[in-house]
Scaffold this motif. Structure first.
Motif, PDB file in Angstrom:
ATOM      1  N   PRO A  54      27.940  38.560  41.660  1.00  0.00           N
ATOM      2  CA  PRO A  54      28.563  37.336  41.135  1.00  0.00           C
ATOM      3  C   PRO A  54      29.537  37.647  40.004  1.00  0.00           C
ATOM      4  O   PRO A  54      29.352  38.602  39.243  1.00  0.00           O
ATOM      5  N   VAL A  55      30.572  36.851  39.933  1.00  0.00           N
ATOM      6  CA  VAL A  55      31.548  36.993  38.843  1.00  0.00           C
ATOM      7  C   VAL A  55      31.001  36.280  37.619  1.00  0.00           C
ATOM      8  O   VAL A  55      30.629  35.101  37.684  1.00  0.00           O
ATOM      9  N   ASP A  56      30.947  36.978  36.491  1.00  0.00           N
ATOM     10  CA  ASP A  56      30.446  36.413  35.248  1.00  0.00           C
ATOM     11  C   ASP A  56      31.621  35.904  34.416  1.00  0.00           C
ATOM     12  O   ASP A  56      32.491  36.690  34.031  1.00  0.00           O
ATOM     13  N   PRO A  57      31.704  34.612  34.130  1.00  0.00           N
ATOM     14  CA  PRO A  57      32.811  34.086  33.317  1.00  0.00           C
ATOM     15  C   PRO A  57      32.948  34.766  31.963  1.00  0.00           C
ATOM     16  O   PRO A  57      34.041  34.777  31.383  1.00  0.00           O
ATOM     17  N   ALA A  58      31.850  35.339  31.457  1.00  0.00           N
ATOM     18  CA  ALA A  58      31.916  36.007  30.162  1.00  0.00           C
ATOM     19  C   ALA A  58      32.800  37.245  30.197  1.00  0.00           C
ATOM     20  O   ALA A  58      33.188  37.772  29.146  1.00  0.00           O
ATOM     21  N   ASN A  59      33.126  37.744  31.408  1.00  0.00           N
ATOM     22  CA  ASN A  59      33.990  38.916  31.528  1.00  0.00           C
ATOM     23  C   ASN A  59      35.475  38.565  31.480  1.00  0.00           C
ATOM     24  O   ASN A  59      36.318  39.463  31.584  1.00  0.00           O
ATOM     25  N   PHE A  60      35.797  37.292  31.334  1.00  0.00           N
ATOM     26  CA  PHE A  60      37.193  36.860  31.284  1.00  0.00           C
ATOM     27  C   PHE A  60      37.474  36.327  29.880  1.00  0.00           C
ATOM     28  O   PHE A  60      37.141  35.184  29.552  1.00  0.00           O
ATOM     29  N   THR A  61      38.045  37.185  29.058  1.00  0.00           N
ATOM     30  CA  THR A  61      38.200  36.861  27.638  1.00  0.00           C
ATOM     31  C   THR A  61      39.653  36.762  27.204  1.00  0.00           C
ATOM     32  O   THR A  61      39.936  36.694  26.010  1.00  0.00           O
ATOM     33  N   VAL A  62      40.580  36.760  28.164  1.00  0.00           N
ATOM     34  CA  VAL A  62      41.994  36.679  27.848  1.00  0.00           C
ATOM     35  C   VAL A  62      42.699  35.964  29.006  1.00  0.00           C
ATOM     36  O   VAL A  62      42.235  36.026  30.151  1.00  0.00           O
ATOM     37  N   ASP A  63      43.782  35.288  28.693  1.00  0.00           N
ATOM     38  CA  ASP A  63      44.500  34.518  29.721  1.00  0.00           C
ATOM     39  C   ASP A  63      45.577  35.309  30.442  1.00  0.00           C
ATOM     40  O   ASP A  63      46.059  34.890  31.500  1.00  0.00           O
ATOM     41  N   THR A  64      45.981  36.440  29.875  1.00  0.00           N
ATOM     42  CA  THR A  64      47.078  37.233  30.446  1.00  0.00           C
ATOM     43  C   THR A  64      46.622  38.660  30.683  1.00  0.00           C
ATOM     44  O   THR A  64      46.102  39.296  29.763  1.00  0.00           O
ATOM     45  N   PRO A  65      46.777  39.169  31.918  1.00  0.00           N
ATOM     46  CA  PRO A  65      47.355  38.519  33.094  1.00  0.00           C
ATOM     47  C   PRO A  65      46.383  37.520  33.714  1.00  0.00           C
ATOM     48  O   PRO A  65      45.176  37.610  33.506  1.00  0.00           O
ATOM     49  N   SER A  66      46.910  36.593  34.465  1.00  0.00           N
ATOM     50  CA  SER A  66      46.071  35.614  35.141  1.00  0.00           C
ATOM     51  C   SER A  66      45.467  36.217  36.400  1.00  0.00           C
ATOM     52  O   SER A  66      45.934  37.244  36.905  1.00  0.00           O
ATOM     53  N   LYS A  67      44.447  35.576  36.923  1.00  0.00           N
ATOM     54  CA  LYS A  67      43.864  36.021  38.193  1.00  0.00           C
ATOM     55  C   LYS A  67      44.907  35.974  39.310  1.00  0.00           C
ATOM     56  O   LYS A  67      44.941  36.851  40.173  1.00  0.00           O
ATOM     57  N   ASP A  68      45.752  34.944  39.278  1.00  0.00           N
ATOM     58  CA  ASP A  68      46.778  34.828  40.317  1.00  0.00           C
ATOM     59  C   ASP A  68      47.731  36.013  40.290  1.00  0.00           C
ATOM     60  O   ASP A  68      48.124  36.543  41.338  1.00  0.00           O
ATOM     61  N   THR A  69      48.109  36.447  39.089  1.00  0.00           N
ATOM     62  CA  THR A  69      49.030  37.585  38.977  1.00  0.00           C
ATOM     63  C   THR A  69      48.372  38.863  39.470  1.00  0.00           C
ATOM     64  O   THR A  69      48.987  39.649  40.203  1.00  0.00           O
ATOM     65  N   VAL A  70      47.113  39.075  39.086  1.00  0.00           N
ATOM     66  CA  VAL A  70      46.409  40.278  39.544  1.00  0.00           C
ATOM     67  C   VAL A  70      46.254  40.246  41.057  1.00  0.00           C
ATOM     68  O   VAL A  70      46.461  41.260  41.737  1.00  0.00           O
ATOM     69  N   ASN A  71      45.904  39.109  41.610  1.00  0.00           N
ATOM     70  CA  ASN A  71      45.770  39.000  43.065  1.00  0.00           C
ATOM     71  C   ASN A  71      47.093  39.269  43.773  1.00  0.00           C
ATOM     72  O   ASN A  71      47.137  39.936  44.810  1.00  0.00           O
ATOM     73  N   ALA A  72      48.193  38.739  43.221  1.00  0.00           N
ATOM     74  CA  ALA A  72      49.506  38.974  43.829  1.00  0.00           C
ATOM     75  C   ALA A  72      49.866  40.454  43.788  1.00  0.00           C
ATOM     76  O   ALA A  72      50.408  41.008  44.752  1.00  0.00           O
ATOM     77  N   PHE A  73      49.566  41.104  42.676  1.00  0.00           N
ATOM     78  CA  PHE A  73      49.828  42.539  42.540  1.00  0.00           C
ATOM     79  C   PHE A  73      49.027  43.335  43.571  1.00  0.00           C
ATOM     80  O   PHE A  73      49.566  44.212  44.261  1.00  0.00           O
ATOM     81  N   LEU A  74      47.741  43.025  43.689  1.00  0.00           N
ATOM     82  CA  LEU A  74      46.899  43.759  44.643  1.00  0.00           C
ATOM     83  C   LEU A  74      47.307  43.475  46.074  1.00  0.00           C
ATOM     84  O   LEU A  74      47.213  44.357  46.932  1.00  0.00           O
ATOM     85  N   HIS A  75      47.773  42.277  46.344  1.00  0.00           N
ATOM     86  CA  HIS A  75      48.278  41.971  47.686  1.00  0.00           C
ATOM     87  C   HIS A  75      49.467  42.859  48.026  1.00  0.00           C
ATOM     88  O   HIS A  75      49.585  43.357  49.156  1.00  0.00           O
ATOM     89  N   GLU A  76      50.359  43.091  47.045  1.00  0.00           N
ATOM     90  CA  GLU A  76      51.511  43.947  47.291  1.00  0.00           C
ATOM     91  C   GLU A  76      51.077  45.375  47.612  1.00  0.00           C
ATOM     92  O   GLU A  76      51.678  46.056  48.436  1.00  0.00           O
ATOM     93  N   PHE A  77      50.033  45.863  46.943  1.00  0.00           N
ATOM     94  CA  PHE A  77      49.580  47.234  47.173  1.00  0.00           C
ATOM     95  C   PHE A  77      48.678  47.361  48.394  1.00  0.00           C
ATOM     96  O   PHE A  77      48.748  48.339  49.128  1.00  0.00           O
ATOM     97  N   TRP A  78      47.803  46.405  48.624  1.00  0.00           N
ATOM     98  CA  TRP A  78      46.768  46.544  49.646  1.00  0.00           C
ATOM     99  C   TRP A  78      46.943  45.644  50.855  1.00  0.00           C
ATOM    100  O   TRP A  78      46.184  45.723  51.824  1.00  0.00           O
ATOM    101  N   GLY A  79      47.936  44.759  50.826  1.00  0.00           N
ATOM    102  CA  GLY A  79      48.077  43.787  51.902  1.00  0.00           C
ATOM    103  C   GLY A  79      48.348  44.395  53.261  1.00  0.00           C
ATOM    104  O   GLY A  79      48.135  43.738  54.290  1.00  0.00           O
TER     105      GLY A  79
END
Length: 326
Positions: A54-79
């Motif tokens: 499970p994803v623990d919300p306590a592990n997200f302590t900053v707004d930048t980069p956003s999850k959307d940006t990280v997902n977009a980056f990983l899509h470019e590498f692994w898509g």
């Protein structure tokens, strides 16, 4: 399993190391335990889909980069790999202002083994840092693509359009570069709309004749055109064992002659400042792109080390990148 020397290779890799970070808040997994030495045979490797914790919300302590940006980056590498799945496990603040730590769990759909990728992002959101500095963001390859469109001026073949641009940085004395040439040929056959450019990157610290070969190739291209260059290049790679201090002049002269060039004219050209400047410009371009190994193939700005890369994976990446950039 294989440990990869850099994040670039880890992102490119298909198989991940089954380890997760002990630094995550309240998260841990167990590594596979090998069968006891006395066992008659190793237990079958588990199969089935991965079970991410499970994803623990306590592990997200900053707004930048956003999850959307990280997902977009990983899509470019692994898509390019439809079997790759991942989960962003943490985006955390660090002691350095503006530097964020990103942790991603990744696996293949058919394997329960889960691996971890960790990197840091810079305050401007444009780069990541691990064992090296790399571009980051939703379109991480655009800057390199733009630079290559402007400055990759080496010998070329294939389609006139540069909508699918393949740029190879290679060293004529590099054994891996020689081994990669059939792969390049196959890619050009499978992607007839690709525009391919060859750029010299002589690794002079380990290859004594690499600069001389690069100068010869530059002069063959300058004096006799692209067709002569690629004939020359094929001949030099085929006779790579002749690139020694004692025999390189003969090897290169013969290759130039067989490619339809005047060996004497080519030899004279290699001594000119213009030939040297051309090779140095190619080296500078490679340095601007942080190329540190040969052969490296750029696919619309996406750098992929070719040494040992399966052809099927390269084919998938080219097809994926072509689709992404339409």
């Amino acid at each position: 399993m294989q440990l990869f020397a850099s994040l670039r290779n880890t992102l490119f890799a298909i198989v991940f190391i089954g380890i997760t970070s002990p630094l995550l808040h309240a998260q841990s997994t167990t590594e596979e335990v090998p069968a006891a030495p006395s066992a008659p045979a190793a237990a079958p490797r588990p199969t089935g889909p991965p079970q991410f914790p499970p994803v623990d919300p306590a592990n997200f302590t900053v707004d930048t980069p956003s999850k959307d940006t990280v997902n977009a980056f990983l899509h470019e590498f692994w898509g390019y790999d439809p079997d790759r799945v991942w989960q962003i496990q943490a985006i955390q603040k660090t002691a350095a202002p503006g530097i964020s730590k990103v942790t991603v769990l990744a696996a293949q759909k058919t394997s329960p083994q889960i691996g971890t990728l960790q990197f840091f992002t810079t305050p401007d959101g444009q780069h990541l840092i691990s064992s090296e500095v790399m571009p980051f963001g939703a379109r991480p390859f655009d800057a390199a693509h733009k630079l290559l469109l402007a400055e990759a001026n080496g010998p070329s073949r294939g389609a006139a359009s540069k909508n699918l641009l393949l740029v190879e940085f290679a060293d004529f004395q590099c054994p891996h570069c020689k081994a990669a040439q059939p792969t390049v040929q196959r890619l050009l056959q499978d992607f007839p709309n690709a525009h391919y450019v060859f750029e010299n990157l002589p690794l002079t610290s380990i290859h004594t004749e690499a600069m001389k070969a690069a100068l010869y190739s530059t002069c063959v291209a300058k004096l006799y055109g692209n067709d002569a260059f690629f004939k020359f290049a094929d001949l030099v790679f085929q006779n790579q064992e002749g690139l020694t201090p004692q025999t390189s002049d003969t090897t290169l002269n013969e290759a130039a002659t067989k490619a339809g060039a005047d060996g004497a004219k080519v030899g004279s050209c290699t001594l000119t400042p213009e030939a040297k400047a051309s090779v140095e410009a190619s080296i500078k371009l490679a340095q601007s792109l942080n190329v540190n190994e040969t052969p490296t193939l750029f696919i619309n700005g996406r750098g992929v080390p070719m040494g040992g890369a399966p052809y099927e994976t390269l084919q998938k990446i080219v097809a994926f990148q072509e689709k992404e950039d339409k």
